[in-house]
Design a protein around this motif. Structure first.
Motif, mmCIF file in Angstrom:
data_model
loop_
_atom_site.group_PDB
_atom_site.id
_atom_site.type_symbol
_atom_site.label_atom_id
_atom_site.label_comp_id
_atom_site.label_asym_id
_atom_site.label_seq_id
_atom_site.Cartn_x
_atom_site.Cartn_y
_atom_site.Cartn_z
ATOM 1 N N THR A 125 -5.100 -5.461 12.798
ATOM 2 C CA THR A 125 -4.288 -4.727 11.838
ATOM 3 C C THR A 125 -5.172 -3.970 10.847
ATOM 4 O O THR A 125 -6.265 -4.438 10.511
ATOM 5 C CB THR A 125 -3.367 -5.692 11.058
ATOM 6 N N PRO A 126 -4.699 -2.813 10.357
ATOM 7 C CA PRO A 126 -5.413 -2.153 9.265
ATOM 8 C C PRO A 126 -5.084 -2.763 7.914
ATOM 9 O O PRO A 126 -5.693 -2.415 6.912
ATOM 10 C CB PRO A 126 -4.889 -0.716 9.340
ATOM 11 N N GLY A 127 -4.110 -3.693 7.890
ATOM 12 C CA GLY A 127 -3.613 -4.219 6.620
ATOM 13 C C GLY A 127 -2.394 -3.434 6.178
ATOM 14 O O GLY A 127 -1.932 -2.520 6.844
ATOM 15 N N GLY A 128 -1.863 -3.813 5.039
ATOM 16 C CA GLY A 128 -0.678 -3.136 4.535
ATOM 17 C C GLY A 128 -0.389 -3.563 3.108
ATOM 18 O O GLY A 128 -1.129 -4.369 2.545
ATOM 19 N N SER A 129 0.579 -2.985 2.507
ATOM 20 C CA SER A 129 1.533 -2.133 3.195
ATOM 21 C C SER A 129 1.067 -0.682 3.345
ATOM 22 O O SER A 129 1.737 0.117 4.024
ATOM 23 C CB SER A 129 2.886 -2.142 2.459
ATOM 24 N N SER A 130 -0.043 -0.303 2.723
ATOM 25 C CA SER A 130 -0.585 1.057 2.897
ATOM 26 C C SER A 130 -1.380 1.118 4.190
ATOM 27 O O SER A 130 -2.572 1.452 4.215
ATOM 28 C CB SER A 130 -1.445 1.440 1.692
ATOM 29 N N ALA A 131 -0.685 0.803 5.282
ATOM 30 C CA ALA A 131 -1.352 0.616 6.571
ATOM 31 C C ALA A 131 -1.906 1.914 7.128
ATOM 32 O O ALA A 131 -3.094 2.020 7.453
ATOM 33 C CB ALA A 131 -0.360 -0.007 7.561
ATOM 34 N N GLY A 132 -1.036 2.919 7.260
ATOM 35 C CA GLY A 132 -1.491 4.188 7.808
ATOM 36 C C GLY A 132 -2.539 4.856 6.948
ATOM 37 O O GLY A 132 -3.475 5.482 7.469
ATOM 38 N N ALA A 133 -2.416 4.714 5.628
ATOM 39 C CA ALA A 133 -3.395 5.334 4.727
ATOM 40 C C ALA A 133 -4.772 4.713 4.897
ATOM 41 O O ALA A 133 -5.787 5.422 4.922
ATOM 42 C CB ALA A 133 -2.930 5.205 3.277
ATOM 43 N N GLY A 134 -4.834 3.383 5.000
ATOM 44 C CA GLY A 134 -6.119 2.730 5.198
ATOM 45 C C GLY A 134 -6.764 3.121 6.509
ATOM 46 O O GLY A 134 -7.963 3.425 6.579
ATOM 47 N N ALA A 135 -5.957 3.132 7.575
ATOM 48 C CA ALA A 135 -6.476 3.514 8.883
ATOM 49 C C ALA A 135 -6.925 4.974 8.885
ATOM 50 O O ALA A 135 -7.981 5.314 9.428
ATOM 51 C CB ALA A 135 -5.406 3.287 9.947
ATOM 52 N N ALA A 136 -6.127 5.845 8.256
ATOM 53 C CA ALA A 136 -6.457 7.273 8.237
ATOM 54 C C ALA A 136 -7.749 7.541 7.480
ATOM 55 O O ALA A 136 -8.571 8.364 7.900
ATOM 56 C CB ALA A 136 -5.301 8.058 7.610
ATOM 57 N N ALA A 137 -7.944 6.859 6.358
ATOM 58 C CA ALA A 137 -9.165 7.063 5.585
ATOM 59 C C ALA A 137 -10.388 6.632 6.377
ATOM 60 O O ALA A 137 -11.406 7.335 6.417
ATOM 61 C CB ALA A 137 -9.080 6.308 4.264
ATOM 62 N N ALA A 138 -10.318 5.470 7.020
ATOM 63 C CA ALA A 138 -11.466 4.979 7.785
ATOM 64 C C ALA A 138 -11.742 5.838 9.005
ATOM 65 O O ALA A 138 -12.898 6.012 9.409
ATOM 66 C CB ALA A 138 -11.221 3.533 8.204
ATOM 67 N N ALA A 139 -10.690 6.391 9.597
ATOM 68 C CA ALA A 139 -10.851 7.205 10.805
ATOM 69 C C ALA A 139 -11.227 8.641 10.499
ATOM 70 O O ALA A 139 -11.522 9.405 11.421
ATOM 71 C CB ALA A 139 -9.553 7.170 11.619
ATOM 72 N N GLY A 140 -11.200 9.039 9.227
ATOM 73 C CA GLY A 140 -11.618 10.384 8.866
ATOM 74 C C GLY A 140 -10.531 11.428 8.967
ATOM 75 O O GLY A 140 -10.786 12.579 9.302
ATOM 76 N N TYR A 141 -9.285 11.055 8.619
ATOM 77 C CA TYR A 141 -8.180 12.014 8.592
ATOM 78 C C TYR A 141 -8.196 12.762 7.255
ATOM 79 O O TYR A 141 -7.203 12.815 6.540
ATOM 80 C CB TYR A 141 -6.847 11.290 8.729
ATOM 81 N N GLY A 142 -9.303 13.328 6.904
ATOM 82 C CA GLY A 142 -9.455 13.951 5.598
ATOM 83 C C GLY A 142 -9.998 12.946 4.591
ATOM 84 O O GLY A 142 -9.946 11.738 4.807
ATOM 85 N N PRO A 143 -10.511 13.439 3.453
ATOM 86 C CA PRO A 143 -11.175 12.545 2.499
ATOM 87 C C PRO A 143 -10.262 11.858 1.494
ATOM 88 O O PRO A 143 -10.661 10.863 0.896
ATOM 89 C CB PRO A 143 -12.152 13.472 1.777
ATOM 90 N N LEU A 144 -9.020 12.354 1.288
ATOM 91 C CA LEU A 144 -8.184 11.861 0.196
ATOM 92 C C LEU A 144 -6.847 11.334 0.703
ATOM 93 O O LEU A 144 -6.124 12.037 1.418
ATOM 94 C CB LEU A 144 -7.924 12.981 -0.823
ATOM 95 N N HIS A 145 -6.513 10.114 0.277
ATOM 96 C CA HIS A 145 -5.277 9.470 0.712
ATOM 97 C C HIS A 145 -4.683 8.700 -0.461
ATOM 98 O O HIS A 145 -5.417 8.182 -1.306
ATOM 99 C CB HIS A 145 -5.547 8.527 1.883
ATOM 100 N N VAL A 146 -3.360 8.611 -0.505
ATOM 101 C CA VAL A 146 -2.673 7.864 -1.557
ATOM 102 C C VAL A 146 -1.897 6.721 -0.932
ATOM 103 O O VAL A 146 -1.166 6.910 0.050
ATOM 104 C CB VAL A 146 -1.702 8.765 -2.345
ATOM 105 N N GLY A 147 -2.056 5.528 -1.515
ATOM 106 C CA GLY A 147 -1.266 4.363 -1.126
ATOM 107 C C GLY A 147 -0.613 3.764 -2.353
ATOM 108 O O GLY A 147 -0.753 4.275 -3.466
ATOM 109 N N THR A 148 0.113 2.662 -2.156
ATOM 110 C CA THR A 148 0.717 1.937 -3.268
ATOM 111 C C THR A 148 0.423 0.456 -3.124
ATOM 112 O O THR A 148 0.047 -0.012 -2.049
ATOM 113 C CB THR A 148 2.242 2.157 -3.341
ATOM 114 N N ASP A 149 0.630 -0.285 -4.220
ATOM 115 C CA ASP A 149 0.197 -1.686 -4.277
ATOM 116 C C ASP A 149 1.071 -2.441 -5.264
ATOM 117 O O ASP A 149 1.209 -2.037 -6.414
ATOM 118 C CB ASP A 149 -1.274 -1.714 -4.734
ATOM 119 N N ILE A 150 1.672 -3.554 -4.800
ATOM 120 C CA ILE A 150 2.403 -4.435 -5.711
ATOM 121 C C ILE A 150 1.888 -5.873 -5.633
ATOM 122 O O ILE A 150 2.227 -6.704 -6.457
ATOM 123 C CB ILE A 150 3.922 -4.371 -5.441
#
Length: 466
Positions: free
Chosen positions: A151-176
């Motif tokens: 798993t990439p983790g979550g709940s900002s799952a796609g954002a974490g995976a995208a950042a590590a994979a190089g889908y551009g340099p800037l990503h926004v997630g949320t955290d509670i």
């Protein structure tokens, strides 16, 4: 020279300024890169390459005229699905949702658009954002680019995976409770869960924060210059402050000299800390000491009563949401989430009140434990990433939060907390170091992270499409 899709936001802006390449060329390279990765990674939602190219063409024209529209003009990035973008559906990761269309951009989306960000895509999340995984009844299963079986983790799952994979340099997630820091840790990237209200969100909620997810501390600081602007839609938005975001990139290692740093190696409850994780964090602590910081071991302060209280309060909140759904909608919710929420149906009023009271007890304990120190370092998570198909590390809906005892206290106390890579397991999976600071000291946490980023030395190459 690195490929265009590997460049940091700061390098992209410098390249645009000297006309070494254009936002359009960067966007085209990035789309080609994403399309090599995405069939396996499955990190995106509302991926619209043609719209991104249109934005990049407009940005290229502005740079050609020497008139960028803002501090991020032409830099590509993504937004988590639950950050509203006008006219787009917001299913909150769940097939049970009616996916209403957003009436307007949420504050992070609005600020980034104003600054000139090229929005490549939204990113995926699990049902209702209540899992530390990429498992969703609505989205495809997001995976970890370091190991697609994890798993990439979550709940900002796609954002974490995208950042590590190089889908551009800037990503926004949320955290509670850890939803920025857990995927950052397990994907080997950087994030800051800011002080509550530092980055306005809509709707606001106790402990909920939006933050940057990037490959470097400096890019996160650059992003926060834009994101950390007050917005009336967030009733907890902090007032305007002149903060030294720009000074983060130039922070020297000597910044650590003389700092009082607490070292928390045991969470107090939940899963035991994996030996590889403990060893990596202790090695990081030795680097702090070698740089002149005063590192002092801490006793655990988070308790089973606190963790269960938070769990039961959130269960009841989700139980109420569940009961508001039509029977057919309930059946579409992820079974793990449905079982977790339905377990609260038997809670009576006094039980829920006592559970809710643990949010304040956690806040008081966290502030008291961290008060003797300038910063606290710890693991982000006690465990390495679970199998991608598992909803949580325990895979048990009645023990769902056993992995967040290091992260959730800082949500309840409203203090800033970052995750930065500090090592890898024997199997090559990243390990995150959490750096927490006093309330409102977001820049301070970034500067400590930037100093450590230099201390930790060369990192492993980022994963490439498999």
């Amino acid at each position: 020279m690195p490929e265009l899709h590997e460049l940091s936001a700061q390098d992209l802006l410098a390249g645009y300024a000297r006309r070494a390449f254009s936002p359009l060329e960067v966007c085209q390279a990035l789309i080609a890169h994403i399309e090599r990765w995405e069939p396996r990674l499955q990190a995106t939602y509302l991926y619209r390459p043609e719209q991104a190219l249109q934005q990049a063409r407009a940005s290229s024209a502005r740079w050609q005229r020497g008139a960028p529209c803002g501090p991020l003009d032409g830099v590509p990035g993504t937004l988590k699905e639950n950050i509203a973008t006008a006219g787009d559906p917001m299913p909150a990761g769940s097939a049970a949702s009616s996916a209403p269309l957003a009436a307007q951009d949420a504050p992070p989306a609005a600020r980034l658009r104003e600054a000139g960000l090229v929005l490549l895509s939204k990113t995926t999340m699990p049902d209702w954002g209540m899992l530390s995984s990429g498992l969703s009844s609505f989205h495809r299963l997001a995976r970890n680019p370091w190991d697609l079986s994890r798993t990439p983790g979550g709940s900002s799952a796609g954002a974490g995976a995208a950042a590590a994979a190089g889908y551009g340099p800037l990503h926004v997630g949320t955290d509670i409770g850890g939803s920025l820091r857990l995927p950052a840790s397990w994907c080997g990237i950087f994030t800051l869960k800011p002080s509550l209200g530092r980055v306005p969100i809509d709707p606001p909620y106790m402990g909920r924060a939006a933050g940057p997810m990037t490959r470097s501390v400096s890019d996160a600081a650059l992003m926060l210059q834009v994101l950390a602007q007050p917005d009336a839609r967030d009733s907890m938005s902090l007032p305007v402050q002149a903060l030294d975001w720009a000074g983060v990139a130039g922070t020297p290692v000597e910044h650590l000299r003389g700092l009082r740093v607490g070292l928390l190696l045991e969470p107090g409850c939940g899963l035991p800390v994996a030996p590889e994780i403990s060893a990596a964090v202790q090695a990081a602590a030795r680097l702090f000491e070698a740089a002149g910081a005063h590192v002092t071991p801490m006793r655990p302060f988070f308790t089973r009563e606190m963790l269960d209280g938070l769990d039961h309060f959130w269960r009841m909140r989700s139980c109420i949401d569940l009961q508001a759904l039509a029977p057919a909608q309930r059946e579409r919710l992820l079974p793990y989430i449905r079982q977790w929420a339905e377990s609260a149906a038997a809670f009576d009023g006094p039980h829920v009140f006592r559970a809710y009271a643990q949010t304040h007890a956690t806040r008081v304990a966290t502030v008291a434990a961290s008060a003797p120190f300038d910063y606290v370092i710890s693991p982000v998570s006690p465990n390495l990433p679970a199998p991608a198909e598992d909803p949580s590390p325990t895979n048990d809906p009645l023990r769902p939060l056993e992995h967040i005892a290091f992260t959730v206290p800082w949500n309840m106390s409203e203090q800033p907390a970052a995750s930065i890579n500090c090592g890898h397991s024997a199997g090559g999976l990243p390990i995150g170091l959490q750096i927490a600071g006093r309330r409102f000291d977001d820049v301070g946490v970034l500067k400590v992270a930037r100093a450590f980023e230099q201390l930790r030395g060369a990192q492993r190459p980022w994963p490439r499409p498999q």
